[in-house]
Design a protein around this motif. Structure first.
Motif, mmCIF file in Angstrom:
data_model
loop_
_atom_site.group_PDB
_atom_site.id
_atom_site.type_symbol
_atom_site.label_atom_id
_atom_site.label_comp_id
_atom_site.label_asym_id
_atom_site.label_seq_id
_atom_site.Cartn_x
_atom_site.Cartn_y
_atom_site.Cartn_z
ATOM 1 N N SER A 1 0.455 15.914 27.028
ATOM 2 C CA SER A 1 -1.277 15.349 27.308
ATOM 3 C C SER A 1 -1.748 13.802 28.059
ATOM 4 O O SER A 1 -1.880 14.010 28.948
ATOM 5 C CB SER A 1 -2.357 15.763 26.319
ATOM 6 O OG SER A 1 -4.140 16.239 26.912
ATOM 7 N N ALA A 2 -1.601 13.462 27.697
ATOM 8 C CA ALA A 2 -1.225 11.563 27.802
ATOM 9 C C ALA A 2 -0.662 11.367 29.184
ATOM 10 O O ALA A 2 -0.843 10.974 29.709
ATOM 11 C CB ALA A 2 -1.132 10.970 26.476
ATOM 12 N N GLN A 3 0.575 12.145 28.939
ATOM 13 C CA GLN A 3 1.384 11.576 30.442
ATOM 14 C C GLN A 3 1.008 12.655 31.091
ATOM 15 O O GLN A 3 1.109 11.941 32.356
ATOM 16 C CB GLN A 3 3.113 12.121 30.139
ATOM 17 C CG GLN A 3 3.596 11.568 28.416
ATOM 18 C CD GLN A 3 3.508 10.433 29.037
ATOM 19 O OE1 GLN A 3 4.754 9.260 29.763
ATOM 20 N NE2 GLN A 3 2.758 9.224 27.736
ATOM 21 N N ILE A 4 0.192 13.377 30.971
ATOM 22 C CA ILE A 4 -0.703 14.226 31.889
ATOM 23 C C ILE A 4 -1.496 13.975 32.832
ATOM 24 O O ILE A 4 -1.710 13.273 34.382
ATOM 25 C CB ILE A 4 -0.489 15.761 31.923
ATOM 26 C CG1 ILE A 4 0.396 16.498 31.532
ATOM 27 C CG2 ILE A 4 -1.990 16.488 33.401
ATOM 28 C CD1 ILE A 4 -0.010 17.966 30.427
ATOM 29 N N GLN A 5 -2.357 13.239 31.207
ATOM 30 C CA GLN A 5 -3.371 12.428 32.297
ATOM 31 C C GLN A 5 -2.939 10.939 32.980
ATOM 32 O O GLN A 5 -3.400 10.506 33.891
ATOM 33 C CB GLN A 5 -4.036 12.231 31.236
ATOM 34 C CG GLN A 5 -4.412 13.150 29.833
ATOM 35 C CD GLN A 5 -5.563 12.678 29.047
ATOM 36 O OE1 GLN A 5 -5.636 11.764 28.377
ATOM 37 N NE2 GLN A 5 -6.365 13.659 28.500
ATOM 38 N N GLU A 6 -1.920 9.915 32.266
ATOM 39 C CA GLU A 6 -1.202 8.993 33.343
ATOM 40 C C GLU A 6 -0.629 9.067 34.150
ATOM 41 O O GLU A 6 -1.348 8.730 35.508
ATOM 42 C CB GLU A 6 -0.192 8.560 32.135
ATOM 43 C CG GLU A 6 -0.935 7.938 30.845
ATOM 44 C CD GLU A 6 0.349 7.259 30.135
ATOM 45 O OE1 GLU A 6 1.418 6.406 30.566
ATOM 46 O OE2 GLU A 6 0.193 6.850 29.739
ATOM 47 N N ALA A 7 -0.576 10.858 34.815
ATOM 48 C CA ALA A 7 0.116 10.969 35.479
ATOM 49 C C ALA A 7 -0.906 11.188 36.829
ATOM 50 O O ALA A 7 -0.828 10.763 38.031
ATOM 51 C CB ALA A 7 1.380 12.265 35.948
ATOM 52 N N ASN A 8 -1.795 12.010 37.162
ATOM 53 C CA ASN A 8 -3.063 12.159 37.111
ATOM 54 C C ASN A 8 -3.714 10.927 37.379
ATOM 55 O O ASN A 8 -4.182 10.732 39.069
ATOM 56 C CB ASN A 8 -4.216 13.007 36.787
ATOM 57 C CG ASN A 8 -3.576 14.727 37.186
ATOM 58 O OD1 ASN A 8 -2.718 14.648 37.895
ATOM 59 N ND2 ASN A 8 -4.613 15.323 35.825
#
Length: 77
Positions: A63-70
């Motif tokens: 989830s944190a990695q998705i947020q960072e990518a966004n």
């Protein structure tokens, strides 16, 4: 600390986590990504127990990695 687990998950994230998940679907996507990562790790000879030793909550990590990518994608706009 298992360097091979960390290296595997970091490389997996680089190859498989991309911007674009809407916030309301992020939890579902993070759970799916965590399951996919675990399956591919197992196929590569890395048992789930080793991943659990390094990542307390792989779904939360995804989830944190998705947020960072966004956030990176938004910064490019």
């Amino acid at each position: 600390m298992s360097e091979r687990v960390i290296a595997f998950v970091e490389q997996w994230v680089t190859n498989n986590v991309h911007a674009g998940a809407p916030a309301e679907g992020e939890d579902i996507q993070a759970k799916s990504l965590a399951q996919q990562c675990r399956a591919e790790a197992l196929a590569a000879g890395i048992p789930a127990a080793e991943i659990d030793d390094e990542f307390d909550d792989l779904t939360a990590f995804m989830s944190a990695q998705i947020q960072e990518a966004n956030e990176r994608e938004e910064g490019r706009s």
